[in-house]
Write a protein that holds these residues in place. Structure first.
Motif, PDB file in Angstrom:
ATOM      1  N   VAL A 280       0.851  -1.196   0.000  1.00 17.49           N
ATOM      2  CA  VAL A 280       0.000   0.000   0.000  1.00 17.49           C
ATOM      3  C   VAL A 280       0.886   1.245   0.000  1.00 17.49           C
ATOM      4  N   PHE A 281       0.637   2.137  -0.955  1.00 15.99           N
ATOM      5  CA  PHE A 281       1.330   3.415  -1.017  1.00 15.99           C
ATOM      6  C   PHE A 281       0.387   4.509  -0.518  1.00 15.99           C
ATOM      7  N   LEU A 282       0.785   5.188   0.556  1.00 14.61           N
ATOM      8  CA  LEU A 282       0.041   6.341   1.063  1.00 14.61           C
ATOM      9  C   LEU A 282       0.634   7.583   0.407  1.00 14.61           C
ATOM     10  N   THR A 283      -0.131   8.257  -0.423  1.00 11.80           N
ATOM     11  CA  THR A 283       0.384   9.367  -1.211  1.00 11.80           C
ATOM     12  C   THR A 283      -0.386  10.650  -0.911  1.00 11.80           C
ATOM     13  N   ASP A 284      -0.072  11.693  -1.681  1.00 10.50           N
ATOM     14  CA  ASP A 284      -0.808  12.953  -1.549  1.00 10.50           C
ATOM     15  C   ASP A 284      -1.647  13.226  -2.795  1.00 10.50           C
ATOM     16  N   VAL A 285      -1.990  12.145  -3.509  1.00 14.71           N
ATOM     17  CA  VAL A 285      -2.907  12.237  -4.650  1.00 14.71           C
ATOM     18  C   VAL A 285      -3.985  11.170  -4.470  1.00 14.71           C
ATOM     19  N   ALA A 286      -5.074  11.306  -5.226  1.00 12.44           N
ATOM     20  CA  ALA A 286      -6.227  10.415  -5.030  1.00 12.44           C
ATOM     21  C   ALA A 286      -5.984   9.009  -5.560  1.00 12.44           C
ATOM     22  N   GLY A 287      -5.018   8.843  -6.449  1.00 13.09           N
ATOM     23  CA  GLY A 287      -4.737   7.550  -7.044  1.00 13.09           C
ATOM     24  C   GLY A 287      -4.121   7.753  -8.417  1.00 13.09           C
ATOM     25  N   VAL A 288      -4.154   6.710  -9.230  1.00  9.85           N
ATOM     26  CA  VAL A 288      -3.655   6.805 -10.601  1.00  9.85           C
ATOM     27  C   VAL A 288      -4.749   7.430 -11.464  1.00  9.85           C
ATOM     28  N   MET A 289      -4.380   8.431 -12.243  1.00  3.68           N
ATOM     29  CA  MET A 289      -5.354   9.156 -13.053  1.00  3.68           C
ATOM     30  C   MET A 289      -5.289   8.700 -14.516  1.00  3.68           C
ATOM     31  N   ASP A 290      -6.462   8.757 -15.184  1.00  2.84           N
ATOM     32  CA  ASP A 290      -6.468   8.518 -16.616  1.00  2.84           C
ATOM     33  C   ASP A 290      -6.178   9.825 -17.355  1.00  2.84           C
ATOM     34  N   GLY A 291      -6.258   9.810 -18.677  1.00  2.00           N
ATOM     35  CA  GLY A 291      -5.934  11.005 -19.448  1.00  2.00           C
ATOM     36  C   GLY A 291      -6.852  12.173 -19.177  1.00  2.00           C
ATOM     37  N   GLY A 292      -8.043  11.897 -18.624  1.00  2.00           N
ATOM     38  CA  GLY A 292      -8.996  12.956 -18.315  1.00  2.00           C
ATOM     39  C   GLY A 292      -8.941  13.430 -16.883  1.00  2.00           C
ATOM     40  N   GLY A 293      -7.979  12.928 -16.113  1.00  2.00           N
ATOM     41  CA  GLY A 293      -7.838  13.358 -14.731  1.00  2.00           C
ATOM     42  C   GLY A 293      -8.744  12.640 -13.758  1.00  2.00           C
ATOM     43  N   ARG A 294      -9.332  11.509 -14.168  1.00  2.00           N
ATOM     44  CA  ARG A 294     -10.204  10.730 -13.294  1.00  2.00           C
ATOM     45  C   ARG A 294      -9.423   9.573 -12.681  1.00  2.00           C
ATOM     46  N   VAL A 295      -9.747   9.244 -11.426  1.00  4.23           N
ATOM     47  CA  VAL A 295      -9.071   8.139 -10.742  1.00  4.23           C
ATOM     48  C   VAL A 295      -9.470   6.815 -11.379  1.00  4.23           C
ATOM     49  N   ILE A 296      -8.470   5.995 -11.682  1.00  3.12           N
ATOM     50  CA  ILE A 296      -8.708   4.640 -12.187  1.00  3.12           C
ATOM     51  C   ILE A 296      -8.784   3.710 -10.984  1.00  3.12           C
ATOM     52  N   SER A 297      -9.926   3.113 -10.741  1.00  3.59           N
ATOM     53  CA  SER A 297     -10.103   2.329  -9.522  1.00  3.59           C
ATOM     54  C   SER A 297      -9.399   0.979  -9.580  1.00  3.59           C
ATOM     55  N   ARG A 298      -9.319   0.360 -10.776  1.00  2.00           N
ATOM     56  CA  ARG A 298      -8.685  -0.950 -10.900  1.00  2.00           C
ATOM     57  C   ARG A 298      -7.751  -0.971 -12.102  1.00  2.00           C
ATOM     58  N   LEU A 299      -6.596  -1.581 -11.935  1.00  2.00           N
ATOM     59  CA  LEU A 299      -5.635  -1.766 -13.018  1.00  2.00           C
ATOM     60  C   LEU A 299      -5.078  -3.179 -12.947  1.00  2.00           C
ATOM     61  N   ASP A 300      -4.725  -3.733 -14.100  1.00  2.00           N
ATOM     62  CA  ASP A 300      -3.928  -4.953 -14.105  1.00  2.00           C
ATOM     63  C   ASP A 300      -2.549  -4.625 -14.661  1.00  2.00           C
ATOM     64  N   GLN A 301      -1.682  -5.628 -14.710  1.00  2.00           N
ATOM     65  CA  GLN A 301      -0.310  -5.387 -15.158  1.00  2.00           C
ATOM     66  C   GLN A 301      -0.260  -4.790 -16.564  1.00  2.00           C
ATOM     67  N   ARG A 302      -1.082  -5.315 -17.453  1.00  2.00           N
ATOM     68  CA  ARG A 302      -1.048  -4.846 -18.840  1.00  2.00           C
ATOM     69  C   ARG A 302      -1.423  -3.373 -18.935  1.00  2.00           C
ATOM     70  N   ARG A 303      -2.512  -2.975 -18.270  1.00  2.00           N
ATOM     71  CA  ARG A 303      -2.950  -1.584 -18.348  1.00  2.00           C
ATOM     72  C   ARG A 303      -1.984  -0.648 -17.630  1.00  2.00           C
ATOM     73  N   ALA A 304      -1.393  -1.131 -16.535  1.00  2.00           N
ATOM     74  CA  ALA A 304      -0.411  -0.303 -15.836  1.00  2.00           C
ATOM     75  C   ALA A 304       0.793  -0.029 -16.723  1.00  2.00           C
ATOM     76  N   ASN A 305       1.252  -1.057 -17.444  1.00  2.00           N
ATOM     77  CA  ASN A 305       2.372  -0.869 -18.363  1.00  2.00           C
ATOM     78  C   ASN A 305       1.993   0.064 -19.506  1.00  2.00           C
TER      79      ASN A 305
END
Length: 219
Positions: free
Chosen positions: A133-158
């Motif tokens: 678990v990474f505790l950060t100062d952002v809401a999570g990983v964002m898509d190109g539109g600035g929305r949080v991506i709730s789930r990712l797999d290895q392929r999409r993360a790459n």
């Protein structure tokens, strides 16, 4: 570093560490910050011991990139001290520092700064942890539109890394998550500024990004 008049510089989301910066990094991360966190953990009822990757050569490194200066690329991990502490009922608080391999070069045995996300990913992989678990100062990983991506797999993360959608400090975090997945972990990137963020995440109420080997797997 600001008080010393040393402006921070970054390359690919990683901080550049020159000789002057290295002294500050070792003193602050291995000393002041580490011991403050140990003290806070003890106040909360945890049995905690502060370490760094230099201790017992837990993290042996080479120079990652000459452009980054004294920044280590982890080459070997000794998990023995961590396992010994955990088996004895202690919580290890580990500062992200390593030691240059003893290769006879001018840098042999020199302390090296390592990105904290990178250290977490390597330790998660070697320890084969269930959760990272990474505790950060952002809401999570964002898509190109600035929305949080709730789930990712290895392929999409790459894909996010290769396409440049994930940039700056999110690059080493995603790379660390992918390393953790190699050891069997489920990884989460969450906003640590929210009260009870870690507890909520561990109880399945994460509002950040969860990264798994595939979107059908969840520990």
């Amino acid at each position: 570093m600001q008080r010393q008049g040393i402006p921070p510089r970054f390359v690919g989301g990683l901080r550049v560490t020159d000789a002057e910066s290295l002294e500050i990094v070792v003193a602050v991360l291995g000393g002041l910050i580490n011991k403050e966190l140990v003290s806070l953990m003890e106040q909360l009822g945890g049995r905690c011991i502060g370490l760094s990757g230099i201790d017992s050569c837990m993290l042996t490194c080479g120079i990652a990139n000459p452009e980054l200066g004294y920044v280590g690329e982890i080459q070997s991990v000794d998990t023995g001290p961590i396992r010994a502490l955990v088996d004895s009922g202690y919580i290890p608080m580990i500062a992200p520092l390593g030691v240059h391999r003893f290769d006879g070069s001018d840098n042999a045995g020199k302390p090296l700064n390592i990105n904290g996300d990178t250290v977490a990913g390597e330790l998660a992989r070697e320890l084969q942890v269930d959760r990272l678990v990474f505790l950060t100062d952002v809401a999570g990983v964002m898509d190109g539109g600035g929305r949080v991506i709730s789930r990712l797999d290895q392929r999409r993360a790459n894909m996010l890394l290769n396409s440049g959608v994930a940039g700056g400090g999110m690059i080493p975090k995603l790379q660390a998550c992918l390393r953790g997945l190699e050891g069997g972990a489920v990884a989460d990137i969450i906003d640590g500024r929210h009260p009870n963020a870690l507890l909520d995440c561990l109880q399945g109420r994460s509002t950040g990004t969860t990264i798994t080997t595939s979107l059908n797997s969840r520990s």
